[in-house]
Design an enzyme around this catalytic site. Structure first.
Site, PDB file in Angstrom:
ATOM      1  N   LEU A  33       0.839  -1.211   0.000  1.00 21.59           N
ATOM      2  CA  LEU A  33       0.000   0.000   0.000  1.00 21.59           C
ATOM      3  C   LEU A  33       0.868   1.254   0.000  1.00 21.59           C
ATOM      4  O   LEU A  33       0.626   2.190  -0.773  1.00 21.59           O
ATOM      5  CB  LEU A  33      -0.915  -0.007   1.235  1.00 21.59           C
ATOM      6  CG  LEU A  33      -1.727   1.270   1.424  1.00 21.59           C
ATOM      7  CD1 LEU A  33      -2.780   1.401   0.343  1.00 21.59           C
ATOM      8  CD2 LEU A  33      -2.387   1.307   2.790  1.00 21.59           C
ATOM      9  N   THR A  34       1.885   1.270   0.855  1.00 24.26           N
ATOM     10  CA  THR A  34       2.724   2.467   0.945  1.00 24.26           C
ATOM     11  C   THR A  34       3.440   2.715  -0.376  1.00 24.26           C
ATOM     12  O   THR A  34       3.442   3.836  -0.902  1.00 24.26           O
ATOM     13  CB  THR A  34       3.757   2.315   2.082  1.00 24.26           C
ATOM     14  OG1 THR A  34       3.065   1.912   3.255  1.00 24.26           O
ATOM     15  CG2 THR A  34       4.489   3.609   2.332  1.00 24.26           C
ATOM     16  N   LYS A 160      -8.660   0.029   6.007  1.00 27.42           N
ATOM     17  CA  LYS A 160      -9.606  -1.072   6.028  1.00 27.42           C
ATOM     18  C   LYS A 160      -8.831  -2.373   5.924  1.00 27.42           C
ATOM     19  O   LYS A 160      -7.725  -2.327   5.377  1.00 27.42           O
ATOM     20  CB  LYS A 160     -10.659  -0.980   4.923  1.00 27.42           C
ATOM     21  CG  LYS A 160     -10.167  -0.715   3.520  1.00 27.42           C
ATOM     22  CD  LYS A 160      -9.429  -1.711   2.722  1.00 27.42           C
ATOM     23  CE  LYS A 160      -9.716  -3.143   2.725  1.00 27.42           C
ATOM     24  NZ  LYS A 160      -8.718  -3.896   1.895  1.00 27.42           N
ATOM     25  N   ASP A 189     -11.790   4.057   3.754  1.00 29.75           N
ATOM     26  CA  ASP A 189     -12.164   3.117   2.704  1.00 29.75           C
ATOM     27  C   ASP A 189     -11.876   3.889   1.423  1.00 29.75           C
ATOM     28  O   ASP A 189     -12.637   4.784   1.053  1.00 29.75           O
ATOM     29  CB  ASP A 189     -13.652   2.763   2.800  1.00 29.75           C
ATOM     30  CG  ASP A 189     -13.992   1.678   1.823  1.00 29.75           C
ATOM     31  OD1 ASP A 189     -13.625   1.815   0.642  1.00 29.75           O
ATOM     32  OD2 ASP A 189     -14.621   0.688   2.218  1.00 29.75           O
ATOM     33  N   HIS A 190     -10.759   3.562   0.784  1.00 27.87           N
ATOM     34  CA  HIS A 190     -10.322   4.462  -0.293  1.00 27.87           C
ATOM     35  C   HIS A 190     -11.294   4.492  -1.468  1.00 27.87           C
ATOM     36  O   HIS A 190     -11.245   5.397  -2.285  1.00 27.87           O
ATOM     37  CB  HIS A 190      -8.888   4.136  -0.751  1.00 27.87           C
ATOM     38  CG  HIS A 190      -8.783   2.943  -1.648  1.00 27.87           C
ATOM     39  ND1 HIS A 190      -8.777   1.661  -1.187  1.00 27.87           N
ATOM     40  CD2 HIS A 190      -8.681   2.847  -3.004  1.00 27.87           C
ATOM     41  CE1 HIS A 190      -8.673   0.829  -2.207  1.00 27.87           C
ATOM     42  NE2 HIS A 190      -8.608   1.527  -3.323  1.00 27.87           N
ATOM     43  N   LYS A 194     -12.762   7.781  -4.453  1.00 26.83           N
ATOM     44  CA  LYS A 194     -12.791   7.773  -5.924  1.00 26.83           C
ATOM     45  C   LYS A 194     -13.868   8.755  -6.387  1.00 26.83           C
ATOM     46  O   LYS A 194     -15.000   8.719  -5.892  1.00 26.83           O
ATOM     47  CB  LYS A 194     -13.092   6.363  -6.444  1.00 26.83           C
ATOM     48  CG  LYS A 194     -11.958   5.370  -6.163  1.00 26.83           C
ATOM     49  CD  LYS A 194     -12.286   3.997  -6.690  1.00 26.83           C
ATOM     50  CE  LYS A 194     -11.318   2.951  -6.204  1.00 26.83           C
ATOM     51  NZ  LYS A 194     -10.070   2.867  -6.952  1.00 26.83           N
ATOM     52  N   ASP A 247     -11.208  -8.444   2.682  1.00 24.78           N
ATOM     53  CA  ASP A 247     -10.435  -7.504   1.861  1.00 24.78           C
ATOM     54  C   ASP A 247     -11.333  -6.576   1.039  1.00 24.78           C
ATOM     55  O   ASP A 247     -11.021  -5.398   0.877  1.00 24.78           O
ATOM     56  CB  ASP A 247      -9.506  -8.288   0.929  1.00 24.78           C
ATOM     57  CG  ASP A 247      -8.477  -7.397   0.257  1.00 24.78           C
ATOM     58  OD1 ASP A 247      -7.840  -6.600   0.974  1.00 24.78           O
ATOM     59  OD2 ASP A 247      -8.319  -7.475  -0.974  1.00 24.78           O
ATOM     60  N   HIS A 252     -15.240  -2.170   0.801  1.00 27.95           N
ATOM     61  CA  HIS A 252     -15.490  -1.481  -0.476  1.00 27.95           C
ATOM     62  C   HIS A 252     -16.866  -1.806  -1.068  1.00 27.95           C
ATOM     63  O   HIS A 252     -17.617  -0.917  -1.453  1.00 27.95           O
ATOM     64  CB  HIS A 252     -14.422  -1.845  -1.516  1.00 27.95           C
ATOM     65  CG  HIS A 252     -13.021  -1.570  -1.083  1.00 27.95           C
ATOM     66  ND1 HIS A 252     -12.677  -0.498  -0.304  1.00 27.95           N
ATOM     67  CD2 HIS A 252     -11.860  -2.231  -1.316  1.00 27.95           C
ATOM     68  CE1 HIS A 252     -11.364  -0.497  -0.103  1.00 27.95           C
ATOM     69  NE2 HIS A 252     -10.845  -1.547  -0.694  1.00 27.95           N
ATOM     70  N   LYS A 352      -9.856 -11.760  -7.531  1.00 25.14           N
ATOM     71  CA  LYS A 352      -8.540 -11.471  -8.100  1.00 25.14           C
ATOM     72  C   LYS A 352      -8.310 -12.398  -9.290  1.00 25.14           C
ATOM     73  O   LYS A 352      -8.914 -13.458  -9.378  1.00 25.14           O
ATOM     74  CB  LYS A 352      -7.453 -11.697  -7.047  1.00 25.14           C
ATOM     75  CG  LYS A 352      -7.557 -10.706  -5.897  1.00 25.14           C
ATOM     76  CD  LYS A 352      -6.207 -10.365  -5.310  1.00 25.14           C
ATOM     77  CE  LYS A 352      -6.324  -9.346  -4.209  1.00 25.14           C
ATOM     78  NZ  LYS A 352      -6.467  -7.964  -4.668  1.00 25.14           N
TER      79      LYS A 352
END
Ligand code: NDP
Ligand code: BG6
Length: 503
Positions: A33-34, A160, A189-190, A194, A247, A252, A352
């Site tokens: 993530l970073t 999250k 919660d990215h 959006k 996940d 999401h 995925k």
């Protein structure tokens, strides 16, 4: 009433620069993530002159890096960026052991030195980009070491999934509140950062023509798909324990669902919006453990081909247990038991290593009640579909029927399309927006504790079912990487006389 012109609107709507100087401490700084999202987002903000002059970023994780070694790792992701050298002078790294108090003492010392050097007035943002099992421990250590006692403001961002299940989410909230006030806590919660997701609310509540038909009388069903082509990558340490439910679904997908299903709040205000979302979560019909095979299909990818490249199966990925039963795909049907949505199923799916990267919400309207063309046409008239394409090719589309030019009566389905990119809009990455809002202290797009807990409540029987481990083997279906998931997921929706739909 004055309606703003397009140019006026664009000028007003640009991202507002961060004014306060700050120090950002990222835990889990060696992680995906970073590297992939946070640092590139911070770089873009810097590049677009949206960060103040005085700031520093200090990464912390168990891996060993010097400051320069860490910068080299980040540089890989930001190859060729013209301001990298300048930006990287603000970036530092400290190795840390989460269970060792002396590690936090060293980190605190480092932060204080950087605060003096960058004159950040003691403003601190802590970002927990770590697997959820260690979040509470880090907060305890921060608090015990007095790192939350600052001269300026302090804020903490929790990624999250918030907690691991209902009990741990409640515990984590308790721990956070020991050292931070609610205003200082940002549950991320990215997806909510959006642009296309934010637009769902504007589309619904700033246009008068859709709300009257946004209900069981006109809508047949709703579908939400979040399909990824990537596999687990180097994230097995986190993902193999989390799986697709923790996940993607608990956060999401449920957030997307709540934006579609919620009632209009009286005002556009974070607290009122959260309240309406919680009401939706409360109305979702609980799926019992016994009902799970009827309502949910799980899958795990096996070797296949994605975008012309052969990719390994999930169990052959680095760090994944050879006998892992972690689902990498799920498809489910849920019902929202309230007046508006009674009898309208919501079909949700995410996975995925699927065929194509696409995140879409589609609203499937009912077919015409009576076809006046039935004597001329053999086929049925396809119902209208409204699509929010969250990514990629961000768009809002409405399909409808028209006549094919010619003397014979033939139908043709066409789309009314609003494409963000064709209109020339710059769409900031979700993490740019999310970080800006944390740095400015704006809570609008963050998640509330009650919503988090309600979502965990719904998923608890599902997680218990999954935690049964080996016995589950018959319930997790293989799917070849590069397909749309297990065949069972196709059959599952076909049983209802419907089919999965992505534009
Ligand atoms: P990673 O698997 O890359 O882990 C992040 C870091 O945490 C690792 O670099 C590792 O650093 C440390 N870590 C991993 N396992 C443990 C452990 N058991 N104990 C202590 N430290 C551990 O995960 P991500 O960066 O992908 O995800 C982190 C969080 O961010 C998750 O909650 C995820 O849901 C969320 N997230 C991730 C996104 C993404 O695209 N990757 C997007 C949105 C949210 P070290 O070993 O050096 O300490
Ligand atoms: C993260 C998940 O929250 O979202 C990842 O942990 C997933 O597994 C990612 O890949 C997807 O985000 P986006 O913005 O690429 O759709």
């Amino acid at each position: 009433m004055k309606v703003k012109k397009k140019k006026e609107v664009e000028e007003v709507c640009l991202l507002e620069p961060v004014k306060d100087p700050f120090g950002l401490v990222i835990f889990g700084a060696s992680g995906d993530l970073t590297r992939q999202k946070l640092i590139p987002a911070l770089y873009n903000l810097y590049h677009n002159r949206l960060l103040p002059d005085n700031f520093f970023i200090v990464g912390a994780a168990r891996s060993r890096f010097t400051d320069n070694g860490y910068r080299d790792v980040l540089k890989e992701t930001l190859k060729g960026k013209d301001l990298w050298d300048e930006f990287s002078r603000h970036v530092f790294y400290t190795q840390i052991e989460y269970s060792d108090a002396s590690s936090f003492v060293s980190l605190q010392r480092r932060i204080k030195t950087l605060e003096r050097r960058f004159a950040t007035e003691g403003n601190r943002l802590f970002y927990l980009a770590v697997p959820p099992q260690i979040t509470a421990q880090i907060v305890e250590m921060l608090g015990a070491g007095g790192m939350n006692k600052v001269r300026g403001w302090k804020r903490i961002v929790v990624e999250k999934p918030f907690g691991w299940d209902l009990a741990s989410a409640r515990d984590l909230n308790g721990v956070l509140h020991r050292y931070f006030t609610e205003d200082e806590i940002f549950r991320i919660d990215h997806y909510l950062g959006k642009e296309t997701v934010q637009d769902i609310l504007l589309f619904r509540f700033a246009n008068s023509i859709f709300e009257p038909i946004w209900n069981r009388n006109f809508i047949d069903h709703v579908q939400i798909t979040a399909a990824e082509t990537v596999g687990v990558g180097k994230r097995a340490g986190y993902y193999d324990k989390a799986g697709v439910i923790r996940d993607m679904f608990q956060n999401h997908i449920f957030q997307l669902m709540s934006l579609i299903a919620m009632e209009p709040p009286a005002v556009f205000d974070p607290a009122r919006i959260r309240e309406e979302k919680v009401k939706v979560f409360r109305s979702v019909r609980q799926i019992t453990r016994a009902e799970i095979p009827e309502y949910i299909v799980f899958g795990q990818y096996i070797q296949g081909e994605v975008d012309g490249t052969v990719v390994p199966g999930y169990r052959d990925e680095e760090g994944v247990r050879k006998d892992s039963h972690t689902p990498t795909f799920a498809a489910m049907k849920i019902h929202v038991d309230n007046w508006r949505w009674q009898g309208v199923p919501f079909y949700l799916r995410s996975g995925k290593r699927l065929k194509r990267r696409v995140t879409e919400v589609s609203i499937h309207f009912k077919p015409v009640p009576h076809s006046i063309f039935r004597h001329q046409l053999s086929e049925e008239i396809a119902p209208n579909v409204l699509v929010f394409r969250i990514q990629p090719d961000e768009a809002i589309e409405l399909s409808f029927q028209t006549k094919m030019p010619g003397t014979r009566l033939c139908f043709r389905e066409v789309n009314m399309n609003f494409s963000y990119r064709q209109q020339g809009f710059y769409l900031p990455e979700a993490y740019e927006r999310v970080l800006m809002d944390c740095l400015r202290g704006d809570h609008l797009i963050f998640v509330g504790q009650e919503g988090v807990e309600k979502a965990w409540e719904f998923f608890t029987p599902v997680l218990e079912f999954l935690d049964k481990g080996k016995k589950l083997i018959f319930h997790i279906h293989d799917y070849r990487a590069g397909t749309w998931g297990p065949l069972e997921a196709e059959e599952f929706i076909r049983r209802d006389g419907r089919y999965w739909w992505v534009n």
